[in-house]
Motif scaffolding. Structure first.
Motif, PDB file in Angstrom:
ATOM      1  N   ASN A 236     151.604  73.198  70.369  1.00 37.75           N
ATOM      2  CA  ASN A 236     151.226  73.137  68.741  1.00 37.75           C
ATOM      3  C   ASN A 236     152.094  74.284  68.170  1.00 37.75           C
ATOM      4  O   ASN A 236     151.594  75.424  67.982  1.00 37.75           O
ATOM      5  CB  ASN A 236     149.768  73.418  68.839  1.00 37.75           C
ATOM      6  N   HIS A 237     153.484  73.752  68.028  1.00 37.17           N
ATOM      7  CA  HIS A 237     154.296  75.005  67.681  1.00 37.17           C
ATOM      8  C   HIS A 237     154.188  75.196  66.402  1.00 37.17           C
ATOM      9  O   HIS A 237     154.110  74.696  65.475  1.00 37.17           O
ATOM     10  CB  HIS A 237     155.866  74.172  67.827  1.00 37.17           C
ATOM     11  N   ASN A 238     154.057  76.970  66.166  1.00 41.89           N
ATOM     12  CA  ASN A 238     153.933  77.118  64.686  1.00 41.89           C
ATOM     13  C   ASN A 238     152.739  76.730  64.025  1.00 41.89           C
ATOM     14  O   ASN A 238     152.850  76.178  62.729  1.00 41.89           O
ATOM     15  CB  ASN A 238     155.202  77.091  64.016  1.00 41.89           C
ATOM     16  N   ALA A 239     151.797  76.608  64.828  1.00 41.12           N
ATOM     17  CA  ALA A 239     150.471  75.820  64.341  1.00 41.12           C
ATOM     18  C   ALA A 239     150.033  76.438  62.726  1.00 41.12           C
ATOM     19  O   ALA A 239     149.283  75.556  62.110  1.00 41.12           O
ATOM     20  CB  ALA A 239     149.335  75.854  65.201  1.00 41.12           C
ATOM     21  N   TRP A 240     150.447  77.639  62.665  1.00 39.44           N
ATOM     22  CA  TRP A 240     149.827  78.443  61.147  1.00 39.44           C
ATOM     23  C   TRP A 240     150.183  77.507  60.123  1.00 39.44           C
ATOM     24  O   TRP A 240     149.738  77.833  59.188  1.00 39.44           O
ATOM     25  CB  TRP A 240     150.152  79.916  61.238  1.00 39.44           C
ATOM     26  N   LEU A 241     151.562  76.975  60.399  1.00 36.80           N
ATOM     27  CA  LEU A 241     152.173  76.189  59.022  1.00 36.80           C
ATOM     28  C   LEU A 241     151.371  74.989  58.562  1.00 36.80           C
ATOM     29  O   LEU A 241     151.618  74.509  57.662  1.00 36.80           O
ATOM     30  CB  LEU A 241     153.626  75.908  59.500  1.00 36.80           C
ATOM     31  N   LYS A 242     150.559  74.584  59.391  1.00 38.54           N
ATOM     32  CA  LYS A 242     149.699  73.514  59.306  1.00 38.54           C
ATOM     33  C   LYS A 242     148.200  73.780  58.789  1.00 38.54           C
ATOM     34  O   LYS A 242     147.593  72.916  58.300  1.00 38.54           O
ATOM     35  CB  LYS A 242     149.713  72.607  60.785  1.00 38.54           C
ATOM     36  N   ASP A 243     147.953  74.993  58.949  1.00 40.76           N
ATOM     37  CA  ASP A 243     146.575  75.490  58.522  1.00 40.76           C
ATOM     38  C   ASP A 243     146.460  75.881  57.150  1.00 40.76           C
ATOM     39  O   ASP A 243     147.559  76.248  56.497  1.00 40.76           O
ATOM     40  CB  ASP A 243     146.090  76.647  59.556  1.00 40.76           C
ATOM     41  N   HIS A 244     145.311  75.737  56.413  1.00 41.76           N
ATOM     42  CA  HIS A 244     145.135  76.350  55.333  1.00 41.76           C
ATOM     43  C   HIS A 244     145.139  78.062  55.286  1.00 41.76           C
ATOM     44  O   HIS A 244     145.003  78.554  56.209  1.00 41.76           O
ATOM     45  CB  HIS A 244     143.878  76.088  54.865  1.00 41.76           C
ATOM     46  N   PRO A 245     145.787  78.667  54.268  1.00 43.21           N
ATOM     47  CA  PRO A 245     145.705  80.031  54.470  1.00 43.21           C
ATOM     48  C   PRO A 245     144.479  80.913  54.673  1.00 43.21           C
ATOM     49  O   PRO A 245     144.580  81.943  55.460  1.00 43.21           O
ATOM     50  CB  PRO A 245     146.204  80.271  52.800  1.00 43.21           C
ATOM     51  N   ILE A 246     143.260  80.421  54.657  1.00 38.72           N
ATOM     52  CA  ILE A 246     142.098  80.953  54.768  1.00 38.72           C
ATOM     53  C   ILE A 246     142.014  80.887  56.336  1.00 38.72           C
ATOM     54  O   ILE A 246     141.568  81.837  57.088  1.00 38.72           O
ATOM     55  CB  ILE A 246     140.865  80.278  54.213  1.00 38.72           C
ATOM     56  N   ASP A 247     142.381  79.933  57.044  1.00 39.06           N
ATOM     57  CA  ASP A 247     142.446  79.927  58.581  1.00 39.06           C
ATOM     58  C   ASP A 247     143.313  80.674  58.897  1.00 39.06           C
ATOM     59  O   ASP A 247     143.133  81.405  60.275  1.00 39.06           O
ATOM     60  CB  ASP A 247     142.367  78.352  58.936  1.00 39.06           C
ATOM     61  N   VAL A 248     144.745  80.752  58.476  1.00 41.67           N
ATOM     62  CA  VAL A 248     145.466  81.756  58.979  1.00 41.67           C
ATOM     63  C   VAL A 248     145.134  83.185  58.846  1.00 41.67           C
ATOM     64  O   VAL A 248     145.317  84.016  59.901  1.00 41.67           O
ATOM     65  CB  VAL A 248     146.842  81.411  58.153  1.00 41.67           C
ATOM     66  N   MET A 249     144.512  83.524  57.730  1.00 40.12           N
ATOM     67  CA  MET A 249     143.940  84.986  57.611  1.00 40.12           C
ATOM     68  C   MET A 249     143.053  85.309  58.542  1.00 40.12           C
ATOM     69  O   MET A 249     142.768  86.232  59.105  1.00 40.12           O
ATOM     70  CB  MET A 249     143.703  85.116  56.078  1.00 40.12           C
ATOM     71  N   GLU A 250     142.032  84.284  59.016  1.00 39.17           N
ATOM     72  CA  GLU A 250     141.391  84.378  60.105  1.00 39.17           C
ATOM     73  C   GLU A 250     141.967  84.860  61.545  1.00 39.17           C
ATOM     74  O   GLU A 250     141.200  85.446  62.341  1.00 39.17           O
ATOM     75  CB  GLU A 250     140.231  83.377  60.235  1.00 39.17           C
ATOM     76  N   LYS A 251     143.158  84.581  61.613  1.00 32.25           N
ATOM     77  CA  LYS A 251     143.859  84.667  62.913  1.00 32.25           C
ATOM     78  C   LYS A 251     145.156  85.544  62.459  1.00 32.25           C
ATOM     79  O   LYS A 251     146.319  85.710  63.280  1.00 32.25           O
ATOM     80  CB  LYS A 251     144.458  83.364  63.369  1.00 32.25           C
ATOM     81  N   SER A 252     144.929  86.547  61.621  1.00 33.25           N
ATOM     82  CA  SER A 252     145.674  87.465  61.311  1.00 33.25           C
ATOM     83  C   SER A 252     146.375  88.310  62.378  1.00 33.25           C
ATOM     84  O   SER A 252     145.497  88.804  63.265  1.00 33.25           O
ATOM     85  CB  SER A 252     145.036  88.578  60.094  1.00 33.25           C
ATOM     86  N   GLY A 253     147.399  88.602  62.398  1.00 32.15           N
ATOM     87  CA  GLY A 253     147.951  89.181  63.647  1.00 32.15           C
ATOM     88  C   GLY A 253     148.550  88.321  64.764  1.00 32.15           C
ATOM     89  O   GLY A 253     149.153  88.938  65.827  1.00 32.15           O
ATOM     90  N   LYS A 254     148.463  87.014  64.714  1.00 32.81           N
ATOM     91  CA  LYS A 254     148.561  86.025  65.737  1.00 32.81           C
ATOM     92  C   LYS A 254     149.591  85.141  65.351  1.00 32.81           C
ATOM     93  O   LYS A 254     149.872  84.032  66.064  1.00 32.81           O
ATOM     94  CB  LYS A 254     147.271  85.412  66.215  1.00 32.81           C
ATOM     95  N   LEU A 255     150.328  85.716  64.342  1.00 35.87           N
ATOM     96  CA  LEU A 255     151.558  85.009  64.075  1.00 35.87           C
ATOM     97  C   LEU A 255     152.705  85.885  63.907  1.00 35.87           C
ATOM     98  O   LEU A 255     152.529  86.895  63.711  1.00 35.87           O
ATOM     99  CB  LEU A 255     151.237  83.804  62.888  1.00 35.87           C
ATOM    100  N   ALA A 256     153.973  85.261  63.740  1.00 35.03           N
ATOM    101  CA  ALA A 256     155.124  85.996  63.699  1.00 35.03           C
ATOM    102  C   ALA A 256     156.351  85.164  62.956  1.00 35.03           C
ATOM    103  O   ALA A 256     156.141  84.178  62.908  1.00 35.03           O
ATOM    104  CB  ALA A 256     155.504  86.372  65.174  1.00 35.03           C
ATOM    105  N   PHE A 257     157.293  86.092  62.654  1.00 37.38           N
ATOM    106  CA  PHE A 257     158.325  85.851  62.223  1.00 37.38           C
ATOM    107  C   PHE A 257     159.546  86.675  62.718  1.00 37.38           C
ATOM    108  O   PHE A 257     159.392  87.567  63.069  1.00 37.38           O
ATOM    109  CB  PHE A 257     158.483  85.268  60.508  1.00 37.38           C
ATOM    110  N   GLU A 258     160.918  86.183  62.706  1.00 34.89           N
ATOM    111  CA  GLU A 258     161.894  86.831  63.185  1.00 34.89           C
ATOM    112  C   GLU A 258     162.876  86.993  61.967  1.00 34.89           C
ATOM    113  O   GLU A 258     163.159  86.345  60.853  1.00 34.89           O
ATOM    114  CB  GLU A 258     162.718  86.083  64.057  1.00 34.89           C
ATOM    115  N   TYR A 259     163.462  88.447  62.254  1.00 34.88           N
ATOM    116  CA  TYR A 259     164.766  88.635  61.274  1.00 34.88           C
ATOM    117  C   TYR A 259     166.334  88.146  62.163  1.00 34.88           C
ATOM    118  O   TYR A 259     166.232  88.587  63.085  1.00 34.88           O
ATOM    119  CB  TYR A 259     164.753  90.197  61.033  1.00 34.88           C
TER     120      TYR A 259
END
Length: 637
Positions: A236-259
């Motif tokens: 389930n690659h980058n699953a946070w992109l499919k979720d509602h912001p509320i659900d993403v915020m409940e998993k704060s710290g468990k997502l990432a991006f790259e420079y």
């Protein structure tokens, strides 16, 4: 041995705890009567849902049978901890930095610290990887406050924003999204702004198949017992992109991006990223108007177009209950009991204890008419405005005959005795008064009025939803209030094997006010405020934590003492306590209510079968015509 620490807590500690939690004392009581299971004798990781793992537990503790076995198989493990080799970390771990960066003073006169390259970086190379803290915009706002306010409800004035936190400057976001992302990797927040021409890095989500994607896909999607090892496959690659912001915020710290480098970067070059046109415009406008106060500038970094998915845009960050969002167009059917679900994702607040129940059309008005006729509402008007003879002290208990207060009462109504308790007014700084039946005549009158108004249908909805054989409404009480400051988050019923409910519905509410009731989700991390609604009941079961929200319709202590021609606004609701009482929970119900409430209903929990049953799955019992051991055999429905 079961710990007795709870029994000896200091008063201030108890006030910080939900006192109706499954305490050690309650567990001992259940063990005594053969109802509970001592969690220490359960195999492996099994735990009943009403008990919680001790704080000192760790799945890799020494002595854990599973980990001892693992230790025998892997020489890299020591002291019972799962220690990974450097080779394993190289193959599976993620370095947040490329190793080619350091922080130093920026070349820009407007910036402080900056990030520089220590070696050449190729175009497309990942310069830095960062976990992200997902926060609401509201989390960055600073509101007007008065720490010396007399009431906690007046401490923060959320109608007046006086600024934003400094952290706002380091957050990435989109102007149409309620969610901001704050990088928390070392050096990430020292990367300064560069124009579109000067910027040499940009942000991107982890690429499918990369070690970063694999690690954070595991972190974001993992279940409690999942282990991250070389056998883990990302599905389930980058699953946070499919979720509602509320659900993403409940998993704060468990997502990432790259420079990622936009071009080849030379050694000793400052790393710069384009903060976006909106940020640029805001910065130059601020410079012109505040040339000597640059440290006061606040603005989030704007993500590139398309970086935020559409499902993160133009949505609310407020928790809302789907079943009550559009009742005008989609009314709840009478007798239907549904789990309260979140509007943003359709998931239940709690499949066990948070339900909404449809009542018959006109139910609230019919039961209100009974309450006015019997004088209960007039009693509340006197109690809540502290009229002479009706001014109670905190936690004081007394009885009244409310039927004598109104000329609408029947002769039989005058004989109804009701208890009144001004519940812990000093502790919680509110004037909540409980009013409930005190004598047998009042108890029967209340039950019959509930049945005549249509409450049998609500019991049927709960009973059929959970497959009960029968239900007894063993107690009911009114709750009235005009002001509340810090009511207790509590559960009225707990550990009864999911067979008991506190079913609450409104009689009188104050229009145009904030939500009146807080309901806690099962994860105990989320509290949602709801309005009381006509012909709708909220049902809280075992461990159904809820709370009266702060309100201030009228506070006698703050009034000038002069009589007003306008009626004093009051709120009155009713709670019916209903349960399938059987051998699995009768002792627990007796433990909860015997002596904890002044109403004389605890004698119902002394023996089985129940003296009164008000609903059966065959439909043979009702509130007006109950069945049970306490009724004459000749009683006909």
């Amino acid at each position: 041995d079961i710990s007795r620490d709870w029994d000896f807590m200091e008063e201030h500690q108890v006030k910080q705890c939900p006192t109706e939690l499954a305490t050690e004392k309650a567990k001992r009581e259940r063990l005594k009567v053969g109802m509970g299971v001592d969690s220490s004798i359960l195999p492996g990781d099994e735990r009943p849902y009403t008990e919680y793992r001790p704080n000192d537990h760790h799945p890799a503790d020494k002595g854990d049978e599973k980990n001892e076995q693992d230790n025998d198989e892997d020489d890299d493990k020591s002291d019972g901890w799962n220690v990974k080799s450097l080779e394993w970390l190289y193959d599976n771990g993620v370095c947040l930095s490329s190793g080619k960066l350091l922080t130093w003073t920026s070349n820009s006169e407007y910036a402080g610290r900056a990030v520089f390259s220590t070696a050449g970086i190729d175009k497309g190379e990942v310069v830095l990887t960062t976990p992200l803290i997902a926060l609401r915009r509201d989390d960055f706002r600073i509101y007007k406050s008065d720490p010396d306010a007399e009431h906690e409800r007046d401490t923060v004035d959320k109608s007046t924003v006086i600024g934003e936190e400094l952290l706002f400057n380091y957050a990435y976001g989109h102007p149409d999204s309620p969610m901001l992302l704050v990088p928390n990797a070392p050096m990430a927040n020292f990367i300064n702004h560069g124009s579109e021409e000067d910027a040499n890095v940009q942000i991107r989500w982890p690429s499918a198949g990369s070690k970063t994607a694999r690690l954070f896909d595991w972190a974001y999607n993992r279940q409690k017992e999942d282990i991250y090892d070389d056998k883990f496959e990302s599905t389930n690659h980058n699953a946070w992109l499919k979720d509602h912001p509320i659900d993403v915020m409940e998993k704060s710290g468990k997502l990432a991006f790259e420079y990622v480098a936009l071009r080849d970067i030379e050694e000793d070059e400052e790393i710069l990223i384009d903060y976006g046109d909106l940020w640029d415009d805001a910065w130059y406008e601020f410079q012109e108007t505040h040339p000597n106060a640059r440290s006061d500038f606040r603005h989030a970094i704007i993500v590139p177009d398309g970086f935020y998915p559409d499902n993160w845009l133009n949505v609310t960050d407020k928790y809302e209950i789907a079943e009550i969002q559009d009742l005008e167009n989609n009314p709840l059917e009478p007798g239907v009991a549904l789990p309260m679900t979140w509007a943003h994702n359709g998931k239940a607040l709690s499949p066990k204890y948070g339900y909404i129940v449809g009542l018959e059309r006109g139910f609230s008005d019919r039961f209100l008419a009974y309450s006015e006729e019997t004088g209960v509402i007039e009693l509340y008007r006197k109690l809540l405005t502290e009229q002479e003879g009706f001014r109670l002290k905190s936690d004081e208990f007394t009885t009244y005959k409310p039927g004598a207060l109104t000329n609408t009462s029947k002769t039989s109504d005058v004989e109804l005795d009701f208890f009144v308790q001004k519940y812990k007014a000093d502790n919680y700084r509110m004037n909540m008064h409980f009013v409930g039946p005190w004598n047998e005549a009042a108890r029967k009158s209340i039950n019959e009025a509930l049945g005549d108004a249509g409450f049998d249908l609500a019991m049927k909805g709960i009973g059929e939803r959970f497959g009960y054989d029968n239900i007894t409404c063993f107690h009911g009480s009114y709750m009235g209030v005009t002001h509340s400051d810090k009511a207790l988050m509590h559960s009225d019923i707990y550990a009864t094997n999911d067979k008991s409910w506190n079913i609450v519905f409104p009689l009188i509410t104050v229009e145009g006010t904030e939500p009146e009731l807080n309901i806690m989700a099962e994860d105990m991390n989320t509290v949602v405020g709801v309005h009381y609604l006509k012909d709708i009941a909220y049902a809280m079961g075992d461990f159904g934590f809820h709370q009266t929200r702060p309100s201030n319709y009228f506070d006698p202590s703050q009034s000038d003492g002069e009589e007003s021609s306008a009626p004093i606004p009051i709120r009155v609701v009713f709670g019916a306590y209903c349960s399938q009482i059987d051998e699995t929970n009768i002792a627990m119900l007796r433990h909860i209510y015997d002596g904890d409430d002044p109403a004389p209903f605890a004698d119902q929990f002394t023996e089985l079968p129940m003296r009164e049953i008000h609903w059966t799955k065959t439909g043979s019992a009702t509130l007006r015509y109950p069945e049970g051991s306490g009724l004459p055999e000749t009683c006909e429905n």
